[in-house]
Scaffold this active site. Structure first.
Site, PDB file in Angstrom:
ATOM      1  N   ASN A  11       0.869  -1.184   0.000  1.00 46.35           N
ATOM      2  CA  ASN A  11       0.000   0.000   0.000  1.00 46.35           C
ATOM      3  C   ASN A  11       0.903   1.230   0.000  1.00 46.35           C
ATOM      4  O   ASN A  11       1.498   1.555   1.020  1.00 46.35           O
ATOM      5  CB  ASN A  11      -0.890  -0.043   1.258  1.00 46.35           C
ATOM      6  CG  ASN A  11      -1.728   1.213   1.414  1.00 46.35           C
ATOM      7  OD1 ASN A  11      -1.787   2.054   0.527  1.00 46.35           O
ATOM      8  ND2 ASN A  11      -2.366   1.337   2.571  1.00 46.35           N
ATOM      9  N   LYS A  13       0.081   4.245  -0.249  1.00 47.68           N
ATOM     10  CA  LYS A  13      -0.589   5.406   0.372  1.00 47.68           C
ATOM     11  C   LYS A  13      -0.399   6.650  -0.501  1.00 47.68           C
ATOM     12  O   LYS A  13      -0.370   6.536  -1.725  1.00 47.68           O
ATOM     13  CB  LYS A  13      -0.085   5.610   1.802  1.00 47.68           C
ATOM     14  CG  LYS A  13      -0.147   4.325   2.627  1.00 47.68           C
ATOM     15  CD  LYS A  13       0.049   4.543   4.082  1.00 47.68           C
ATOM     16  CE  LYS A  13       0.089   3.209   4.807  1.00 47.68           C
ATOM     17  NZ  LYS A  13       0.178   3.332   6.241  1.00 47.68           N
ATOM     18  N   HIS A  96      -9.282   0.558   5.252  1.00 49.86           N
ATOM     19  CA  HIS A  96      -8.000   0.807   5.932  1.00 49.86           C
ATOM     20  C   HIS A  96      -8.248   1.714   7.138  1.00 49.86           C
ATOM     21  O   HIS A  96      -9.066   2.631   7.077  1.00 49.86           O
ATOM     22  CB  HIS A  96      -7.013   1.458   4.955  1.00 49.86           C
ATOM     23  CG  HIS A  96      -5.615   1.469   5.490  1.00 49.86           C
ATOM     24  ND1 HIS A  96      -5.196   2.401   6.410  1.00 49.86           N
ATOM     25  CD2 HIS A  96      -4.559   0.652   5.264  1.00 49.86           C
ATOM     26  CE1 HIS A  96      -3.926   2.148   6.719  1.00 49.86           C
ATOM     27  NE2 HIS A  96      -3.522   1.092   6.037  1.00 49.86           N
ATOM     28  N   GLU A  98      -6.645   4.104   8.320  1.00 51.31           N
ATOM     29  CA  GLU A  98      -6.444   5.542   8.080  1.00 51.31           C
ATOM     30  C   GLU A  98      -7.707   6.163   7.500  1.00 51.31           C
ATOM     31  O   GLU A  98      -8.080   7.288   7.839  1.00 51.31           O
ATOM     32  CB  GLU A  98      -5.231   5.762   7.167  1.00 51.31           C
ATOM     33  CG  GLU A  98      -3.928   5.510   7.921  1.00 51.31           C
ATOM     34  CD  GLU A  98      -2.737   5.194   7.046  1.00 51.31           C
ATOM     35  OE1 GLU A  98      -2.814   5.331   5.816  1.00 51.31           O
ATOM     36  OE2 GLU A  98      -1.708   4.787   7.620  1.00 51.31           O
ATOM     37  N   GLU A 166      -4.914  -5.692  10.711  1.00 48.22           N
ATOM     38  CA  GLU A 166      -3.937  -4.614  10.854  1.00 48.22           C
ATOM     39  C   GLU A 166      -4.185  -3.856  12.159  1.00 48.22           C
ATOM     40  O   GLU A 166      -5.026  -2.946  12.199  1.00 48.22           O
ATOM     41  CB  GLU A 166      -4.069  -3.629   9.698  1.00 48.22           C
ATOM     42  CG  GLU A 166      -3.739  -4.196   8.345  1.00 48.22           C
ATOM     43  CD  GLU A 166      -3.145  -3.129   7.447  1.00 48.22           C
ATOM     44  OE1 GLU A 166      -2.059  -3.356   6.914  1.00 48.22           O
ATOM     45  OE2 GLU A 166      -3.754  -2.050   7.303  1.00 48.22           O
ATOM     46  N   GLY A 172       2.799   1.765  10.800  1.00 48.94           N
ATOM     47  CA  GLY A 172       3.716   2.899  10.656  1.00 48.94           C
ATOM     48  C   GLY A 172       4.478   3.251  11.918  1.00 48.94           C
ATOM     49  O   GLY A 172       5.112   4.302  11.991  1.00 48.94           O
ATOM     50  N   SER A 211       3.931  -2.606  10.266  1.00 55.81           N
ATOM     51  CA  SER A 211       5.386  -2.571  10.458  1.00 55.81           C
ATOM     52  C   SER A 211       6.067  -3.885  10.056  1.00 55.81           C
ATOM     53  O   SER A 211       7.029  -4.324  10.690  1.00 55.81           O
ATOM     54  CB  SER A 211       5.738  -2.193  11.902  1.00 55.81           C
ATOM     55  OG  SER A 211       5.276  -0.886  12.187  1.00 55.81           O
TER      56      SER A 211
HETATM   57  C1  PEP Z   1      -0.537  -0.157   6.361  1.00 58.59           C
HETATM   58  O1  PEP Z   1      -0.708   1.050   6.357  1.00 58.59           O
HETATM   59  O2  PEP Z   1      -1.406  -0.911   5.895  1.00 58.59           O
HETATM   60  C2  PEP Z   1       0.692  -0.670   6.931  1.00 58.59           C
HETATM   61  C3  PEP Z   1       0.730  -1.939   7.263  1.00 58.59           C
HETATM   62  O3  PEP Z   1       1.711   0.216   7.091  1.00 58.59           O
HETATM   63  P1  PEP Z   1       3.187  -0.106   7.660  1.00 58.59           P
HETATM   64  O4  PEP Z   1       3.676  -1.343   6.983  1.00 58.59           O
HETATM   65  O5  PEP Z   1       3.997   1.107   7.309  1.00 58.59           O
HETATM   66  O6  PEP Z   1       3.035  -0.298   9.130  1.00 58.59           O
END
Ligand code: PEP
Length: 251
Positions: A11, A13, A96, A98, A166, A172, A211
């Site tokens: 992703n 973003k 997601h 976010e 997630e 992040g 992460s």
């Molecule tokens: C995400 O935003 O779906 C995500 C997993 O981000 P990150 O890998 O940066 O934690």
């Protein structure tokens, strides 16, 4: 991981412009086109999708979108419908955290988005996860069960679904869930699917996201209910993302 083909989905973003996105896609392609036994997906910003889909056409890497409207068409400035994405992408990220937090997306909207994507013959990558306060209150399992069940209300295309667990606190932050935590929660997701669609529970891929990097991916993917990863930060570095793909292919 049973007999499920693992998935590594990136992703991007709101990162990369068209040119740098094309470069990232072609670098990932160069590093992984020959890697088999894993489904590879990149989800660039909308503006780059067409060019990147052309670049990756006929390759082993699929293209996804990061969002979709829950409506078919109409006076919805700035929105993009599932039918507009048809033919351009194979997958669409839905729900997601976010978007839930920043765009106030409701469970009802998210379930409509998942249905719209599947009806347009694409695969929703449906995200679910608890925030830190919920985890600290010991309510992660019940929260994710309820959220996922609500987000799958009315969903019927069980041959075309990927779920991503997630945890918000891991996205992040550099602080991934432990493999035990991630296993426990991906199993919770699978139990929700088993309740709603018993025949599909053992074939639907459930990913972990939060992460993920080349240092922790092996341990995460070795868990029985984790069928791959949804990746944010590490998906923006071709060499790091490629390492995740290679790890999944041999895992
Ligand atoms: C995400 O935003 O779906 C995500 C997993 O981000 P990150 O890998 O940066 O934690």
């Amino acid at each position: 991981m049973a007999n499920r083909v693992p998935v590594i989905a990136g992703n991007w973003k709101m990162n990369t412009d068209v040119e740098s996105g094309l470069k990232l896609a072609s670098d990932i392609l160069r590093l992984t086109n020959d890697v088999s036994g894993v489904e590879k997906i990149v989800c660039p910003p909308f503006i780059s999708i067409t060019r990147i889909a052309e670049e990756l056409s006929g390759s082993s890497i699929q293209v996804g979108a990061q969002n979709v409207s829950s409506s078919a068409n109409g006076a919805l400035t700035g929105e993009i419908s599932a039918t507009m994405l048809q033919g351009q992408v194979s997958h669409v990220i839905v729900g997601h955290s976010e978007r839930r937090a920043q765009n106030n997306e409701t469970s009802e909207q998210i379930s409509l988005k998942a249905i719209a994507v599947a009806e347009a013959r694409m695969t929703p990558i449906l995200c679910t996860g608890e925030d830190l306060a919920i985890r600290q209150a010991g309510k992660a399992s019940s929260f994710v069960s309820e959220q996922l069940e609500a987000n799958l209300a009315g969903f019927t295309e069980w041959d075309s679904l990927i779920v991503a667990y997630e945890p918000v606190w891991a996205i992040g932050t550099g602080e991934a869930a432990t493999s035990d935590q991630a296993q426990e929660m991906t199993a919770v997701c699978r139990e929700v699917i088993r309740k709603l669609a018993p025949h599909a529970a053992d074939s639907i891929r459930v990913l972990y996201g939060g992460s993920v990097n080349s240092g922790n991916v092996g341990e995460l993917l070795s868990q029985p209910d984790i069928d791959g990863a949804l990746v944010g930060g590490a998906s923006l570095k071709a060499d790091e993302f490629s390492k995740l793909i290679v790890a999944a292919s041999s895992g």
